[in-house]
Design a protein around this motif. Sequence first.
Motif, PDB file in Angstrom:
ATOM      1  N   CYS A 395       0.848  -1.196   0.000  1.00 14.71           N
ATOM      2  CA  CYS A 395       0.000   0.000   0.000  1.00 14.71           C
ATOM      3  C   CYS A 395       0.878   1.239   0.000  1.00 14.71           C
ATOM      4  CB  CYS A 395      -0.937   0.001   1.200  1.00 14.71           C
ATOM      5  SG  CYS A 395      -2.090   1.394   1.235  1.00 14.71           S
ATOM      6  N   ASP A 397       1.169   5.591   0.263  1.00 15.59           N
ATOM      7  CA  ASP A 397       0.526   6.810   0.756  1.00 15.59           C
ATOM      8  C   ASP A 397       1.524   7.958   0.620  1.00 15.59           C
ATOM      9  OD1 ASP A 397      -1.401   8.463   1.829  1.00 15.59           O
ATOM     10  OD2 ASP A 397      -0.831   8.070   3.898  1.00 15.59           O
ATOM     11  N   ASP A 464      -3.637   4.626  -1.595  1.00 14.10           N
ATOM     12  CA  ASP A 464      -4.458   5.445  -0.698  1.00 14.10           C
ATOM     13  C   ASP A 464      -4.835   6.737  -1.438  1.00 14.10           C
ATOM     14  OD1 ASP A 464      -5.792   6.414   1.449  1.00 14.10           O
ATOM     15  OD2 ASP A 464      -4.028   7.077   2.546  1.00 14.10           O
ATOM     16  N   VAL A 491      -8.100   3.164  -2.545  1.00  8.86           N
ATOM     17  CA  VAL A 491      -8.859   3.226  -1.277  1.00  8.86           C
ATOM     18  C   VAL A 491      -9.169   4.701  -1.030  1.00  8.86           C
ATOM     19  CG1 VAL A 491      -8.904   2.619   1.161  1.00  8.86           C
ATOM     20  CG2 VAL A 491      -7.559   1.239  -0.435  1.00  8.86           C
ATOM     21  N   GLU A 502     -15.101   3.814   3.516  1.00  5.50           N
ATOM     22  CA  GLU A 502     -14.158   3.863   2.398  1.00  5.50           C
ATOM     23  C   GLU A 502     -14.798   3.308   1.122  1.00  5.50           C
ATOM     24  OE1 GLU A 502     -11.734   3.479   6.156  1.00  5.50           O
ATOM     25  OE2 GLU A 502     -13.479   2.460   5.312  1.00  5.50           O
ATOM     26  N   ARG A 529      -4.021   0.274   5.079  1.00  2.15           N
ATOM     27  CA  ARG A 529      -4.095   1.691   4.720  1.00  2.15           C
ATOM     28  C   ARG A 529      -3.617   2.570   5.879  1.00  2.15           C
ATOM     29  NH1 ARG A 529      -8.816   4.610   4.684  1.00  2.15           N
ATOM     30  NH2 ARG A 529      -8.962   3.825   6.817  1.00  2.15           N
TER      31      ARG A 529
END
Length: 605
Positions: A395, A397, A464, A491, A502, A529
């Motif tokens: 993931c 971000d 994300d 997401v 979400e 996340r």
Amino acid sequence: MTEFDSNAFLKSLTHQPGVYRMYNAADEVIYVGKAKNLKNRVSSYFKANLDNPKTIALVSQIARMDVTVVNSETEAFLLENNFIKKYRPRYNVLLRDDKSYPFIFLSAHEHPRLDFHRGPQKRKGEYFGPYPSAWAVRESLRTMQKLFPVRQCEDSYYRARSRPCLQYQMQRCSAPCVKGYVSDEEYAEQVQLVRLFLKGKTPQVINSLADKMEAASEQLNFEAAARYRDQIGALRKVQERQWVAGTQDEMDIFGFVYRGGMACIQVMFIRDSQLLGSKAFFPKIPSTTTESEIFEAFLLQFYLAGNKIIPKQIVLPQGLSDEAAIADLLSQEAKHKVRFYRGAREEKKQYLQLAQANAKNALDAQYGQQKSVFARYIDLESALEWDDPIQRMECFDISHTSGQQTVASCVVFNREGPLKSDYRRYNIEGITPGDDYAAMAQALKRRYKNVQDAEKIPDILFIDGGKGQLGQAEDFFADWPHDKKPVLIGVAKGTTRKPGLETLILADTHDTIPLNADRPALHLIQHIRDESHRFAISGHRNRRQKVKTTSSLESIPGVGAKRRQSLLKYMGGLQGLKKASRNEIASVPGISNELAETIYDHLHN
């Protein structure tokens, strides 16, 4: 794969002690072992009547072997440990956490300071510990700040004071930085009390303070007597919280529980007759390993990592195959006699039972956690109609403040949960500040541009953000050259940004995946996340703090530490340097006219 010719290899093998390495067809080290007698030990792997399926599985993968001959069994222990750390073979027991443990440091300054310390003990002063975690050290420092008015500030802050800081107002420091607030003798007395307290001699500290309180009362110095009274009261409360105390000065106790292919080793640390804490370890265990091999391999890696304090006494839950040799090796490393005990005597027995109970509880908790993670994976596979088990998820971000000090994070989950050894952060440069799409594109390119191992390619890649961030991932993977390609899922946070709202967006079609708020699959996605969010924010904060504490001169080419020092010295600090003209800068020793021009332009443009 060519079959390994064990007979030819064994013909020329020596009977001396040494270390052997086994390689697979990809020329990767899959196992490292030691032996008193290399020929006898290695030949045992190739007997015709092998009945251990684990050993058979290992031998079936051997493509070649090599050996390193050493002079003694002790050298073999050390070399084996070095090879395991270097190659991390899949069939060896691997210690996942080999970090050094933190200490409390009492400096040797005129006015000593208390500090957190981790790493080589090169600074002059005294070290107390080790403590099982950084939290334990910082909690102890906070407690001592309330008990003893000894400074904990940085030396640069201490030297710059012209009046007492807030810590003095809160009665947590006696302000040795400013003359007239505390005498050197009074400060030294408090430092000595700290020293005794850290050595576990709390009753002696209380008695000393009681004597001082009585003396102050007799001299009608009631203000000082009240301070000593408050110190004694606080110390008694701390003494009540020290729930385990004994007569052992220095000792480590190991608890060991193995069940269902998983092992937990609990280590308890006793220093100066106090239990400083404990820590649970869950080493990576290959399927070919026995219980005795697990514990012995862990013990050697634990103490030979080069950053552990080896105590004089070690209490073990089980015997070792070469106990005398291992004791001699640890004694050489520690430079004092190390003895092993089985916990037969009363006090050691109680500690061992406590370690075993803690190991069992920790293993039960780990099993419960893995069971929960496994159930979430099963539900996610069901929601996505996934045929094969999902092995790896990643993931991304992005974190920044108004576009500055942008950091991208990548976190990795496998079927056991977070795989923190594979986490990565990327400092994003060369983009328009605040452009999250460009930041995501740069992070993806840096993460996957040189990936070779198919196992490192995730089954699912979570992004994300909404369709914009997801679009950057779609563009990057559009011409992906590898056979395995991750499934991309965005997401997006709900309108109120509350968990459970979400929106999950599939790449290409941009269809949404409906998941109720109570679905275990959604909880797993929220976990990965949130972990990427936490990891990105912590990296961004570290980078932002570094910028705050870094001089603007450090980024000027041609200006090193000595020239920075000269500039600040001759110009009376950074503000004086900013006010200086080009000619004034050029007058500083070691600064040419060209460099003065560069410095001036950098500071003003």
